[in-house]
Design a protein around this motif. Structure first.
Motif, PDB file in Angstrom:
ATOM      1  N   PHE A  68       0.815  -1.215   0.000  1.00 25.10           N
ATOM      2  CA  PHE A  68       0.000   0.000   0.000  1.00 25.10           C
ATOM      3  C   PHE A  68       0.852   1.269   0.000  1.00 25.10           C
ATOM      4  N   THR A  69       2.005   1.238   0.634  1.00 28.31           N
ATOM      5  CA  THR A  69       2.877   2.412   0.658  1.00 28.31           C
ATOM      6  C   THR A  69       3.313   2.778  -0.755  1.00 28.31           C
ATOM      7  N   SER A  70       3.775   1.793  -1.505  1.00 34.05           N
ATOM      8  CA  SER A  70       4.206   2.041  -2.889  1.00 34.05           C
ATOM      9  C   SER A  70       3.033   2.401  -3.784  1.00 34.05           C
ATOM     10  N   LEU A  71       1.905   1.697  -3.626  1.00 34.72           N
ATOM     11  CA  LEU A  71       0.745   1.934  -4.472  1.00 34.72           C
ATOM     12  C   LEU A  71       0.186   3.336  -4.265  1.00 34.72           C
ATOM     13  N   LYS A  72       0.042   3.759  -3.028  1.00 37.20           N
ATOM     14  CA  LYS A  72      -0.512   5.105  -2.793  1.00 37.20           C
ATOM     15  C   LYS A  72       0.434   6.180  -3.305  1.00 37.20           C
ATOM     16  N   ARG A  73       1.736   5.947  -3.183  1.00 38.57           N
ATOM     17  CA  ARG A  73       2.722   6.903  -3.700  1.00 38.57           C
ATOM     18  C   ARG A  73       2.640   6.968  -5.225  1.00 38.57           C
ATOM     19  N   GLU A  74       2.563   5.807  -5.879  1.00 37.21           N
ATOM     20  CA  GLU A  74       2.492   5.737  -7.339  1.00 37.21           C
ATOM     21  C   GLU A  74       1.248   6.444  -7.880  1.00 37.21           C
ATOM     22  N   LEU A  75       0.135   6.338  -7.148  1.00 35.24           N
ATOM     23  CA  LEU A  75      -1.133   6.885  -7.630  1.00 35.24           C
ATOM     24  C   LEU A  75      -1.458   8.268  -7.067  1.00 35.24           C
ATOM     25  N   GLY A  76      -0.633   8.745  -6.149  1.00 36.04           N
ATOM     26  CA  GLY A  76      -0.824  10.087  -5.621  1.00 36.04           C
ATOM     27  C   GLY A  76      -1.812  10.217  -4.475  1.00 36.04           C
ATOM     28  N   PHE A  77      -2.078   9.126  -3.790  1.00 38.69           N
ATOM     29  CA  PHE A  77      -2.954   9.183  -2.626  1.00 38.69           C
ATOM     30  C   PHE A  77      -2.137   9.460  -1.370  1.00 38.69           C
ATOM     31  N   GLY A  78      -2.738  10.144  -0.403  1.00 38.34           N
ATOM     32  CA  GLY A  78      -2.088  10.378   0.880  1.00 38.34           C
ATOM     33  C   GLY A  78      -2.295   9.219   1.826  1.00 38.34           C
ATOM     34  N   LYS A  79      -3.457   8.581   1.723  1.00 37.20           N
ATOM     35  CA  LYS A  79      -3.797   7.452   2.591  1.00 37.20           C
ATOM     36  C   LYS A  79      -4.411   6.352   1.745  1.00 37.20           C
ATOM     37  N   MET A  80      -4.110   5.107   2.121  1.00 34.74           N
ATOM     38  CA  MET A  80      -4.690   3.960   1.429  1.00 34.74           C
ATOM     39  C   MET A  80      -4.568   2.738   2.322  1.00 34.74           C
ATOM     40  N   LYS A  81      -5.681   2.028   2.476  1.00 34.87           N
ATOM     41  CA  LYS A  81      -5.693   0.771   3.222  1.00 34.87           C
ATOM     42  C   LYS A  81      -6.892  -0.037   2.763  1.00 34.87           C
ATOM     43  N   MET A  82      -6.916  -1.303   3.148  1.00 41.20           N
ATOM     44  CA  MET A  82      -8.087  -2.127   2.851  1.00 41.20           C
ATOM     45  C   MET A  82      -9.276  -1.557   3.606  1.00 41.20           C
ATOM     46  N   ALA A  83     -10.417  -1.471   2.953  1.00 43.36           N
ATOM     47  CA  ALA A  83     -11.643  -1.033   3.617  1.00 43.36           C
ATOM     48  C   ALA A  83     -12.114  -2.154   4.546  1.00 43.36           C
ATOM     49  N   ASP A  84     -12.707  -1.773   5.673  1.00 46.31           N
ATOM     50  CA  ASP A  84     -13.197  -2.817   6.574  1.00 46.31           C
ATOM     51  C   ASP A  84     -14.467  -3.440   5.996  1.00 46.31           C
ATOM     52  N   ARG A  85     -14.760  -4.646   6.461  1.00 49.73           N
ATOM     53  CA  ARG A  85     -15.850  -5.452   5.905  1.00 49.73           C
ATOM     54  C   ARG A  85     -17.199  -4.727   5.926  1.00 49.73           C
ATOM     55  N   SER A  86     -17.499  -4.059   7.029  1.00 49.34           N
ATOM     56  CA  SER A  86     -18.803  -3.383   7.120  1.00 49.34           C
ATOM     57  C   SER A  86     -18.903  -2.229   6.127  1.00 49.34           C
ATOM     58  N   THR A  87     -17.800  -1.540   5.888  1.00 46.29           N
ATOM     59  CA  THR A  87     -17.779  -0.453   4.907  1.00 46.29           C
ATOM     60  C   THR A  87     -18.007  -0.996   3.502  1.00 46.29           C
ATOM     61  N   VAL A  88     -17.396  -2.137   3.197  1.00 45.39           N
ATOM     62  CA  VAL A  88     -17.559  -2.752   1.876  1.00 45.39           C
ATOM     63  C   VAL A  88     -19.025  -3.105   1.639  1.00 45.39           C
ATOM     64  N   VAL A  89     -19.652  -3.747   2.615  1.00 49.34           N
ATOM     65  CA  VAL A  89     -21.060  -4.136   2.463  1.00 49.34           C
ATOM     66  C   VAL A  89     -21.942  -2.902   2.337  1.00 49.34           C
ATOM     67  N   GLU A  90     -21.698  -1.908   3.174  1.00 47.68           N
ATOM     68  CA  GLU A  90     -22.507  -0.690   3.146  1.00 47.68           C
ATOM     69  C   GLU A  90     -22.395   0.038   1.803  1.00 47.68           C
ATOM     70  N   ALA A  91     -21.187   0.096   1.256  1.00 48.39           N
ATOM     71  CA  ALA A  91     -20.952   0.856   0.025  1.00 48.39           C
ATOM     72  C   ALA A  91     -21.351   0.104  -1.242  1.00 48.39           C
ATOM     73  N   THR A  92     -21.187  -1.217  -1.232  1.00 46.77           N
ATOM     74  CA  THR A  92     -21.396  -1.979  -2.460  1.00 46.77           C
ATOM     75  C   THR A  92     -22.592  -2.923  -2.421  1.00 46.77           C
ATOM     76  N   GLY A  93     -22.981  -3.345  -1.219  1.00 45.67           N
ATOM     77  CA  GLY A  93     -24.018  -4.359  -1.082  1.00 45.67           C
ATOM     78  C   GLY A  93     -23.462  -5.764  -1.140  1.00 45.67           C
ATOM     79  N   TYR A  94     -22.163  -5.892  -1.391  1.00 47.92           N
ATOM     80  CA  TYR A  94     -21.514  -7.202  -1.484  1.00 47.92           C
ATOM     81  C   TYR A  94     -20.630  -7.439  -0.266  1.00 47.92           C
ATOM     82  N   GLN A  95     -20.494  -8.715   0.095  1.00 43.07           N
ATOM     83  CA  GLN A  95     -19.574  -9.090   1.166  1.00 43.07           C
ATOM     84  C   GLN A  95     -18.140  -8.925   0.669  1.00 43.07           C
ATOM     85  N   ALA A  96     -17.247  -8.496   1.548  1.00 43.28           N
ATOM     86  CA  ALA A  96     -15.818  -8.451   1.210  1.00 43.28           C
ATOM     87  C   ALA A  96     -15.403  -9.864   0.810  1.00 43.28           C
TER      88      ALA A  96
END
Length: 149
Positions: A68-96
């Motif tokens: 994630f450190t390299s990926l966020k730097r490459e793409l220009g993000f300040g923060k990046m991590k895996m979304a937690d399971r409840s956030t994934v379900v809430e945002a997409t309707g699908y289970q992580a």
């Protein structure tokens, strides 16, 4: 959120080269997946949390653990991590772990390594079904915001 039938209809309407593979148990490991397809062609859809919101990362299993450190730097993000399971379900309707390759409606990071394969295998939104699809169709039907090598 698309049902598997709605996903199939959408893919047919968009002239995709695909197949939906049914299995008796959820795929929880590479060993499970090997019973159904070449795991080197697996394309998991990871949901990442950034300071700009959620983004889907359709990646090659050959990439291994995501740096994630390299990926966020490459793409220009300040923060990046895996979304937690409840956030994934809430945002997409699908289970992580069952987020489909297509149909999640999130901006997407696409791993160009997938284009080396004739087909890739990933989620359908149903843990008992896997999508086999041409990687060019995955790229074409998602809202790609970044391509990475």
């Amino acid at each position: 959120m698309l049902t598997v039938q709605e996903l199939q209809t959408y893919l047919e309407q968009n002239d995709c080269d695909f197949e939906i593979i049914s299995h008796e148990a959820p795929i929880l490991s590479a060993q499970d997946a090997a019973s159904y397809f070449d795991v080197e062609k697996a394309a998991p859809t990871l949901i990442l949390q950034t300071e700009q919101g959620l983004v889907a990362f359709v990646t090659s299993s050959l990439r291994g653990r995501v740096d994630f450190t390299s990926l966020k730097r490459e793409l220009g993000f300040g923060k990046m991590k895996m979304a937690d399971r409840s956030t994934v379900v809430e945002a997409t309707g699908y289970q992580a772990g069952a987020v489909p390759l297509i149909g999640h409606q999130l901006p997407c990071i696409f791993d160009n390594r997938l284009l080396d394969f004739d087909y890739v295998f990933g989620g359908t939104g149903d843990e008992y079904r896997t999508l086999k699809i041409a990687p060019s169709d995955v790229s074409r039907l998602n809202k790609i915001v970044f391509f990475i090598d």
